[in-house]
Design an enzyme around this catalytic site. Structure first.
Site, PDB file in Angstrom:
ATOM      1  N   CYS A  32     -59.001 -89.191   6.384  1.00  0.00           N
ATOM      2  CA  CYS A  32     -57.568 -88.913   6.533  1.00  0.00           C
ATOM      3  C   CYS A  32     -57.396 -87.601   7.284  1.00  0.00           C
ATOM      4  O   CYS A  32     -58.370 -86.940   7.653  1.00  0.00           O
ATOM      5  CB  CYS A  32     -56.873 -88.858   5.177  1.00  0.00           C
ATOM      6  SG  CYS A  32     -57.354 -87.451   4.164  1.00  0.00           S
ATOM      7  N   CYS A  35     -59.184 -84.461   6.132  1.00  0.00           N
ATOM      8  CA  CYS A  35     -60.586 -84.308   6.550  1.00  0.00           C
ATOM      9  C   CYS A  35     -60.674 -83.602   7.891  1.00  0.00           C
ATOM     10  O   CYS A  35     -61.599 -82.813   8.137  1.00  0.00           O
ATOM     11  CB  CYS A  35     -61.260 -85.674   6.640  1.00  0.00           C
ATOM     12  SG  CYS A  35     -61.356 -86.568   5.087  1.00  0.00           S
ATOM     13  N   ASP A 446     -44.959 -83.687  48.323  1.00  0.00           N
ATOM     14  CA  ASP A 446     -45.472 -83.282  49.624  1.00  0.00           C
ATOM     15  C   ASP A 446     -45.255 -84.466  50.564  1.00  0.00           C
ATOM     16  O   ASP A 446     -45.070 -85.601  50.108  1.00  0.00           O
ATOM     17  CB  ASP A 446     -46.956 -82.947  49.505  1.00  0.00           C
ATOM     18  CG  ASP A 446     -47.586 -82.661  50.847  1.00  0.00           C
ATOM     19  OD1 ASP A 446     -47.017 -81.872  51.615  1.00  0.00           O
ATOM     20  OD2 ASP A 446     -48.641 -83.258  51.138  1.00  0.00           O
ATOM     21  N   ASP A 675     -51.572 -84.058  47.463  1.00  0.00           N
ATOM     22  CA  ASP A 675     -52.887 -84.671  47.624  1.00  0.00           C
ATOM     23  C   ASP A 675     -53.983 -83.943  46.865  1.00  0.00           C
ATOM     24  O   ASP A 675     -55.142 -84.325  46.940  1.00  0.00           O
ATOM     25  CB  ASP A 675     -53.254 -84.788  49.101  1.00  0.00           C
ATOM     26  CG  ASP A 675     -53.358 -83.429  49.790  1.00  0.00           C
ATOM     27  OD1 ASP A 675     -53.332 -82.397  49.090  1.00  0.00           O
ATOM     28  OD2 ASP A 675     -53.468 -83.390  51.021  1.00  0.00           O
ATOM     29  N   ASP A 679     -52.035 -78.772  48.313  1.00  0.00           N
ATOM     30  CA  ASP A 679     -50.923 -78.442  47.428  1.00  0.00           C
ATOM     31  C   ASP A 679     -51.373 -77.889  46.083  1.00  0.00           C
ATOM     32  O   ASP A 679     -50.595 -77.897  45.128  1.00  0.00           O
ATOM     33  CB  ASP A 679     -50.078 -79.697  47.213  1.00  0.00           C
ATOM     34  CG  ASP A 679     -49.630 -80.308  48.521  1.00  0.00           C
ATOM     35  OD1 ASP A 679     -48.932 -79.616  49.276  1.00  0.00           O
ATOM     36  OD2 ASP A 679     -49.996 -81.453  48.809  1.00  0.00           O
TER      37      ASP A 679
END
Length: 783
Positions: A32, A35, A446, A675, A679
């Site tokens: 759970c 843990c 772009d 790309d 950029d």
């Protein structure tokens, strides 16, 4: 050459996730969310650990070191981490991101067998109740059926609960063990009391026992765990599907001819043979043969891609039609497939920001439930209902509480969402990007390579009449200068010169001027050495501030109206060999020699992508280094709402910041699409960076440039990425609402006597399954 053509430096590939900075561990035995907190505390106490995050759904721990470690130090530190997890009561092993998904190997009888045995023992105890005969079986039969379920099939709850208790924490196993033990112990007490009763009617009546509650609760919890494990396994289907793309053996060409060898023996430079129908074993380049390759599972591209000698091949794709010979360019963890798998694994292993809030709640969940159960028992006993009823209602509180649903709500949705996105070519680097993307209000694009094909061609050029230079010589000079550039416009000039079979003059002192263009000294053709420059309109105006543009006005207007990009070829007077005039020392001796126009076709999906973004209520912007007229022409064609033109690469990040500031001081969430190379600063500055891979290369760089990578150059993946983010975010909130709502409603309902332990156990077992099943609905998503 436009201002956007100079690429900023890109961080070394893999720097953020290299083994000397972090390690991933597969952790087993967690039951759970409590843990998770326990394992994280154990890992964070290890010296040298900067941060440890544990994901309950993936059962993975990601540990970041305080400082980079060499191989020996990392191995020793990893052993210390594994020992810390063992001391905390769990098991772990190292998980490499490009290895197969580590799954706990449990025989079917270890999961479903326990459920089957529990059902066989519990069903006889429950069926008489359906007939209204609660005391159908004698006490000794109920004891014989329930006890093996309690202490054999339920041994796992005692073991895990005791380990948590020793570590000073609580978990779900403690709730189940305490609740069922109380029901079993109460039954034993009532049986003993009845058998020693002096009441003469006791011999003719059966005691009210609760053996069936203990047995059925354990069986239902085991069933819930089995269903939960099955559902969780489905959330890793995307990773397993990617890993299955790697063949075990390959056909290698060597001195002895074609030899079948294991994939692990392949080295860079080897020549491999790929037959029709086989998978491309690793990254490489075609050296012989041609045909089509299916890359759909890697990029989401539905149509096969044409390949010929010189074409790149990506490991995991399928050769659909003809025999190919390939030269290996990358193996093992350096392949594109390994990078994709690593990104998906890392995205699923890291916690989303909202999960940290849930973890804080989970840390106090079990102690709070224990306190509520205690108060429930004492309250009903004080109210006069007797110890038996009080204990049963306290047991119902313990059994219905479910921290598992809280622990699974967020990671299950993220795993399903990132997996679905990866199948469609959208690679999400981290959950934070996924969580922020659904709030995006502005998308900035772009232009070159993102909205256009990124393969411009030289469509026309015009030479100044007064210079006395013919068109051929102008193209030769421009092509000679462009031999020092990798920009798409440079490629276009060189391609045109090659098409016309032109020889290129020698060039020296080549120098790239960031954001402006390139210059150099050309060997004399008629006894005079000249410095030449080829670049953007901005640079031309700096070098020739007094130049008259009237002779070029008609051509400029025509080309700009067609959306063409314009570059200027300039010549300076006599220059000494090896020396070129720089922009900083520009003077009037520079002359405009020629004007060159470049055309780049729009991607057919670009307009559809912009339209879909508008339908999502997202504003679109284009940021380009191109001249304003050409950029605005493209913007009008696509329906983009705002065009920002003539922007230097380094200034794109500033424009992203202005978009984020918004109008009237209202902060906007901005995504940048580029790309991943030119950029990079803007991608980093945006709230969400989307790097678009392209067939000309650079996809490996794009993987490291942004939070989201679009594995094929299709702009419609941008609205698709926002859509899967919105759907994943909705699933997270649905799951959290269910998990919190279930506990908020269920615990008081059990405390006030509205549920018996069996119904509480069934509800608890189904709560986690419902959360994971709801998240798995994302697997039906289509881009």
């Amino acid at each position: 050459m436009p201002a956007s053509e100079v690429s900023p430096p890109v961080p070394p590939e893999g720097a953020a996730t290299s083994p000397d900075h972090a390690v991933q561990l597969a952790v087993r035995g967690m039951t759970c969310a409590a843990c998770v907190a326990r394992v994280e505390r154990a890992l964070n106490k290890v010296p040298g650990v900067a941060q440890a995050q544990v994901n309950f759904a993936t059962e993975m721990a990601t540990v970041q070191w305080v400082e980079p470690l060499d191989q020996a130090q990392a191995a020793a530190q990893t052993d210390t981490l594994l020992a810390a997890i063992e001391r905390a009561g769990y098991h772990a092993q190292v998980q490499h991101a490009d290895d197969a998904v580590v799954e706990e190997v449990v025989p079917w009888w270890g999961v479903w067998g326990a459920v089957l045995l529990g059902s066989v023992a519990s069903l006889p105890l429950v069926l008489p109740m359906l007939w209204g005969a609660h005391h159908f079986w004698p006490a000794w039969v109920q004891f014989a059926l329930a006890t093996p379920v309690q202490f054999l099939l339920g041994a796992r709850f005692y073991k895990a609960g005791w380990a948590a208790l020793k570590a000073g924490s609580g978990n779900m196993d403690q709730l189940v063990a305490l609740g069922t033990s109380a029901a079993w112990g109460l039954s034993m007490w009532l049986w003993w009391r009845h058998s020693h009763s002096t009441d003469p009617h006791a011999a003719h009546t059966a005691p009210d026992l609760y053996f069936e509650s203990a047995a059925v609760v354990i069986t239902l919890v085991l069933l819930g765990k089995a269903l939960e494990a099955r559902a969780k396994r489905q959330t890793t289907a995307a990773i397993r599907a990617l890993q299955s793309l790697r063949p075990d053996t390959v056909h290698r060409q060597g001195p002895q001819g074609e030899v079948e060898v294991p994939l692990k023996q392949v080295l860079v430079g080897d020549i491999l043979i790929v037959r029709p129908g086989e998978r491309i074993p690793t990254d490489g380049v075609v050296i012989e043969g041609s045909g089509h390759v299916d890359e759909s599972l890697l990029t989401g591209e539905p149509l096969p891609v044409s390949k010929a000698p010189g074409s790149p091949l990506t490991g995991g794709a399928i050769n659909t039609e003809s025999r190919l010979l390939m030269r290996v360019t990358a193996v093992g963890g350096q392949t594109m497939l390994a990078h994709i798998i690593r990104r998906v694994v890392e995205a699923q292993a890291v916690k989303a920001p909202i999960q940290r809030v849930v973890d804080r709640v989970s840390a106090v969940f079990v102690p709070t439930v224990l306190l509520i159960a205690l108060l429930t028992g004492l309250g009903w006993w004080w109210a006069g209902l007797g110890g038996e009823v009080a204990l049963i209602r306290a047991v119902a509180v313990l059994v219905i509480a479910c921290p598992c649903a809280l622990g699974l709500a967020t990671p299950a949705a993220i795993m399903a969402g990132t997996g679905a996105a990866a199948r469609h070519g959208i690679l999400i680097k981290d959950p934070e990007a996924l969580e922020v993307a659904h709030r995006v209000q502005v998308v900035a694009f772009d232009k070159t390579g993102t909205l256009t094909q990124g393969r411009p061609r030289l469509v026309d050029w015009q030479v100044a009449e007064a210079i006395g230079l013919d068109r051929t010589r102008a193209l030769q000079v421009a092509a000679a200068l462009q031999t020092g550039s990798e920009h798409p416009l440079a490629r276009a000039v060189l391609d045109e010169a090659q098409r016309l079979s032109l020889g290129l003059p020698a060039v020296s002192a080549l120098q790239t001027v960031a954001g402006r263009g390139i210059q150099g000294v050309i060997a004399p053709s008629e006894g005079t050495t000249h410095a030449w420059a080829l670049g953007s309109t901005r640079w031309m105006s700096e070098l020739c501030p007094n130049a008259s543009l009237s002779p070029w006005s008609d051509k400029l207007d025509a080309w700009h109206g067609q959306g063409h990009t314009v570059s200027w070829l300039l010549r300076q007077g006599q220059a000494s060999e090896g020396r070129a005039q720089t922009a900083a020392s520009a003077d009037a001796s520079w002359q405009v020699v020629a004007l060159m126009a470049f055309g780049d076709e729009l991607k057919p999906e670009a307009a559809v992508a912009v339209q879909r973004l508008h339908e999502l209520g997202v504003r679109t912007v284009m940021i380009s280094g191109d001249n304003r007229s050409a950029a605005e022409h493209i913007g009008r064609q696509l329906g983009i709402q705002q065009v920002i033109a003539e922007v230097l690469p380094g200034d794109k990040a500033d424009h992203i910041a202005r978009l984020q500031a918004g109008q009237g001081g209202e902060r906007q969430v901005v995504a940048m699409v580029g790309d991943g190379i030119n950029d990079a600063p803007a991608l980093a500055a945006a709230d969400v960076g989307m790097a678009m891979a392209n067939p000309q290369g650079g996809a490996d760089v794009a993987l490291n440039a942004a939070g989201i990578t679009l594995m094929r150059g299709d702009p419609t993946l941008v609205p698709a990425a926002l859509d899967i983010s919105r759907r994943t975010s909705a699933k997270i909130w649905q799951n959290l609402a269910w998990a919190f709502g279930y506990n908020i409603i269920g615990i008081p309902l059990a405390a006030f006597g509205g549920l018996n332990p069996m119904l509480a156990g069934a509800a608890m077992a189904l709560s986690s399954v419902s959360v994971v099943s709801n998240a798995l609905l994302l697997s039906r998503w289509r881009a």
